[in-house]
Write an enzyme that holds these catalytic residues in place. Structure first.
Site, short mmCIF file in Angstrom:
data_model
loop_
_atom_site.label_atom_id
_atom_site.label_comp_id
_atom_site.label_asym_id
_atom_site.label_seq_id
_atom_site.Cartn_x
_atom_site.Cartn_y
_atom_site.Cartn_z
N SER A 152 -10.69 0.30 3.40
CA SER A 152 -9.97 0.08 4.67
C SER A 152 -9.35 1.39 5.14
O SER A 152 -8.62 2.03 4.37
CB SER A 152 -8.86 -0.95 4.49
OG SER A 152 -9.43 -2.17 4.10
N ARG A 171 0.84 -1.22 0.00
CA ARG A 171 0.00 0.00 0.00
C ARG A 171 0.86 1.26 0.00
O ARG A 171 0.52 2.26 0.62
CB ARG A 171 -0.95 0.05 1.21
CG ARG A 171 -2.11 -0.93 1.28
CD ARG A 171 -2.99 -0.92 0.07
NE ARG A 171 -2.49 -1.89 -0.88
CZ ARG A 171 -2.66 -3.19 -0.78
NH1 ARG A 171 -3.34 -3.69 0.18
NH2 ARG A 171 -2.15 -4.02 -1.67
N GLU A 179 -4.67 4.58 5.91
CA GLU A 179 -4.38 4.33 4.49
C GLU A 179 -4.73 5.53 3.59
O GLU A 179 -3.97 5.85 2.68
CB GLU A 179 -5.15 3.08 4.04
CG GLU A 179 -4.83 2.66 2.63
CD GLU A 179 -5.59 1.42 2.19
OE1 GLU A 179 -5.50 0.38 2.87
OE2 GLU A 179 -6.27 1.50 1.16
C1 LIG Z 1 -15.38 0.75 -1.02
C2 LIG Z 1 -13.89 0.91 -1.22
C3 LIG Z 1 -13.10 -0.22 -1.40
C4 LIG Z 1 -11.72 -0.09 -1.60
N1 LIG Z 1 -10.96 -1.21 -1.76
C5 LIG Z 1 -9.62 -1.09 -1.98
C6 LIG Z 1 -8.83 -2.29 -2.15
O1 LIG Z 1 -9.32 -3.41 -2.15
N2 LIG Z 1 -7.49 -2.12 -2.34
C7 LIG Z 1 -6.91 -0.89 -2.38
O2 LIG Z 1 -5.69 -0.82 -2.56
N3 LIG Z 1 -7.64 0.24 -2.22
C8 LIG Z 1 -8.98 0.17 -2.03
N4 LIG Z 1 -9.73 1.30 -1.85
C9 LIG Z 1 -9.06 2.63 -1.86
C10 LIG Z 1 -9.13 3.35 -3.24
O3 LIG Z 1 -10.23 2.93 -3.99
C11 LIG Z 1 -7.87 3.14 -4.07
O4 LIG Z 1 -6.74 3.57 -3.36
C12 LIG Z 1 -7.93 3.89 -5.41
O5 LIG Z 1 -6.81 3.59 -6.20
C13 LIG Z 1 -8.03 5.41 -5.25
O6 LIG Z 1 -8.33 5.94 -6.52
P1 LIG Z 1 -8.97 7.37 -6.68
O7 LIG Z 1 -8.97 7.68 -8.13
O8 LIG Z 1 -10.28 7.41 -6.00
O9 LIG Z 1 -7.90 8.25 -5.92
P2 LIG Z 1 -8.17 9.58 -5.08
O10 LIG Z 1 -8.83 9.22 -3.79
O11 LIG Z 1 -8.83 10.59 -5.92
O12 LIG Z 1 -6.67 10.03 -4.77
C14 LIG Z 1 -5.86 9.28 -3.89
C15 LIG Z 1 -4.46 9.88 -3.88
O13 LIG Z 1 -3.86 9.73 -5.16
C16 LIG Z 1 -3.54 11.01 -5.72
N5 LIG Z 1 -3.85 10.94 -7.15
C17 LIG Z 1 -4.99 10.53 -7.72
N6 LIG Z 1 -4.89 10.55 -9.05
C18 LIG Z 1 -3.65 11.02 -9.34
C19 LIG Z 1 -2.94 11.29 -10.54
N7 LIG Z 1 -3.47 11.10 -11.75
N8 LIG Z 1 -1.68 11.76 -10.43
C20 LIG Z 1 -1.10 11.99 -9.24
N9 LIG Z 1 -1.72 11.74 -8.06
C21 LIG Z 1 -2.98 11.26 -8.12
C22 LIG Z 1 -4.41 12.00 -4.98
O14 LIG Z 1 -3.83 13.31 -4.99
C23 LIG Z 1 -4.45 11.39 -3.61
O15 LIG Z 1 -3.26 11.70 -2.91
C24 LIG Z 1 -11.11 1.21 -1.63
C25 LIG Z 1 -11.95 2.34 -1.46
C26 LIG Z 1 -13.30 2.20 -1.26
C27 LIG Z 1 -14.15 3.43 -1.09
#
Ligand SMILES: Cc1cc2nc3c(=O)[nH]c(=O)nc-3n(C[C@H](O)[C@H](O)[C@H](O)COP(=O)(O)OP(=O)(O)OC[C@H]3O[C@@H](n4cnc5c(N)ncnc54)[C@H](O)[C@@H]3O)c2cc1C
Length: 372
Positions: free
Chosen positions: A257, A178, A355
């Protein structure tokens, strides 16, 4: 921050810049104050133009995808929030493998669905994770025994300070559990514009997780399932834990998580084992440490699924998921997280690490998490 109006830069208006956009509408927690400036960024090349503008106007920039791994403060973000969405997926043969190049704004699960239907292996266990492709390398997303570091070949970025485009190969990204350099020492240095994966044509679906194996009815001698069957199984198991976002689910407002599983010494694991009658899930790591289950520690510290603290709570189906029960603030979620962390530390001497990425707070994460 320089006054945008004073700079007389026309570009933001042309691209549809809005002011004081509530960020709660763009995070899965449904929490977060306003962004001073906010912009949807769809077209390729647009992000570079935007960064250049923000640099000239001396405006801090936050890049968001699906907002599914952030806790944004109630004060919001005093800068420009760029929300990446849309883009394309390109497949090209590469010997026994297929090179898949994906724009950062593509929905993560749309990518998994597409490659699984092409018969490609390597991402099937990551089905149903919310968010966009650009965020996948940030924390090396993982689930059910698979993580994205295993199949990423390179990450395409724009360096914020210089506007320079680069390709960073996977072995330079510092991927760990992670984590990656993007979340650590490179935080806020790059915008990810695309990700390249190398996926296998021949791969059968990979299933190491016991509850997933059980769900799929797999036996040690039986045939391995294909990626499509694994995807279906993963989605079913995730739905049962509210780990797929569903508009009608009262557990839906979360970031998945909230705490990562902690790594401790063998001695600490043994001491914790002696403290409880319940079996402690513990997994030896390559560096000699032991990975424990954060969910187990939280339950033993007295927090059960469905636990409530005002408008915040724990999911009724997943101990690790802190939820906004409706109308919660970032402060409500922080108070609950701090309480859980304090109780786990007092009982077991283990400090849990959040996380999600914390945004717009005026104190470091450690100070926020140590509040009473
Ligand atoms: C119901 C649920 C289940 C989940 N299950 C998992 C799981 O099984 N495994 C897991 O690892 N995670 C899980 N997650 C967490 C999350 O979905 C992941 O970490 C996902 O990759 C985040 O993507 P996002 O586009 O929503 O990122 P955001 O929340 O929009 O951003 C997260 C971080 O990444 C940065 N960021 C985003 N896009 C970019 C970009 N293009 N360039 C530079 N920085 C960027 C942001 O600035 C921020 O710091 C879960 C979340 C939820 C709500």
């Amino acid at each position: 921050m320089a006054q945008v109006e004073a700079l007389g830069l026309e570009m933001p208006a042309r691209l549809g810049l809005v002011e004081n956009e509530p960020l709660a509408a763009h995070t899965t927690f449904e929490v977060g104050g306003p962004a001073r400036y906010f912009l949807h960024c769809g077209a390729a090349g647009q992000s570079e133009e935007l960064l250049q503008w923000a640099r000239r106007a001396e405006i801090p920039v936050l890049v968001l995808g699906g907002g599914s791994n952030v806790l944004i403060s109630d004060r919001g973000f005093d800068g420009l929030v760029v929300l990446m969405s849309g883009g394309s997926i390109e497949l090209a043969s590469c010997g026994e493998q297929v090179r898949v190049r994906v724009d950062a704004g593509v929905e993560w699960d749309a990518l998994v669905e597409r490659v699984v239907h092409e018969g490609l292996g390597g991402l099937e266990c990551l089905s149903g994770i919310p968010g966009r492709v650009g965020a996948a390398p940030i924390q090396n997303i993982g689930a059910y025994g698979q993580e994205v570091a295993e199949t990423i070949d390179g990450v395409q970025v724009v360096e914020r300070a210089t506007g320079q485009k680069r390709r960073i190969s996977a072995n330079q990204c510092g991927f760990g559990y992670r984590s990656s350099h993007f979340k650590g020492k490179w935080r806020d240095r790059f915008v990810v514009t695309g990700v390249e994966f190398l996926l296998s044509r021949a791969a059968m679906g990979r299933v190491t997780y016991p509850d997933l194996r059980r769900h799929l009815g797999l036996t040690p001698d039986g045939p391995a399932p294909g990626p499509l069957a694994v995807r279906d199984g993963v989605l079913a198991v995730r739905r049962a834990k509210s780990m797929v976002i569903d508009a009608g689910d009262p557990n839906r407002r979360s970031a998945g998580s909230f705490f990562t599983n902690p790594f401790v010494t063998i001695e600490t694991a043994a001491a914790i084992r002696r403290q409880s009658d319940r079996q402690l899930p513990a997994y030896p790591a390559a560096d000699g440490s032991v990975k424990l289950s954060a969910a187990w520690l939280i339950e033993e510290a007295g927090f059960t699924r469905g636990y409530e603290l005002g408008r915040a709570g724990l999911s009724s189906r997943h101990t690790l998921a802190l939820i906004n029960r409706g109308g919660a603030t970032a402060q409500d979620l922080l108070s609950l997280a701090a309480k859980i962390r304090r109780q786990v530390r007092e009982m077991f001497g283990v400090t849990l690490t959040p996380e999600p990425v914390f945004v717009g707070f005026d104190q470091p994460v450690e100070a926020l998490m140590d509040q009473d």
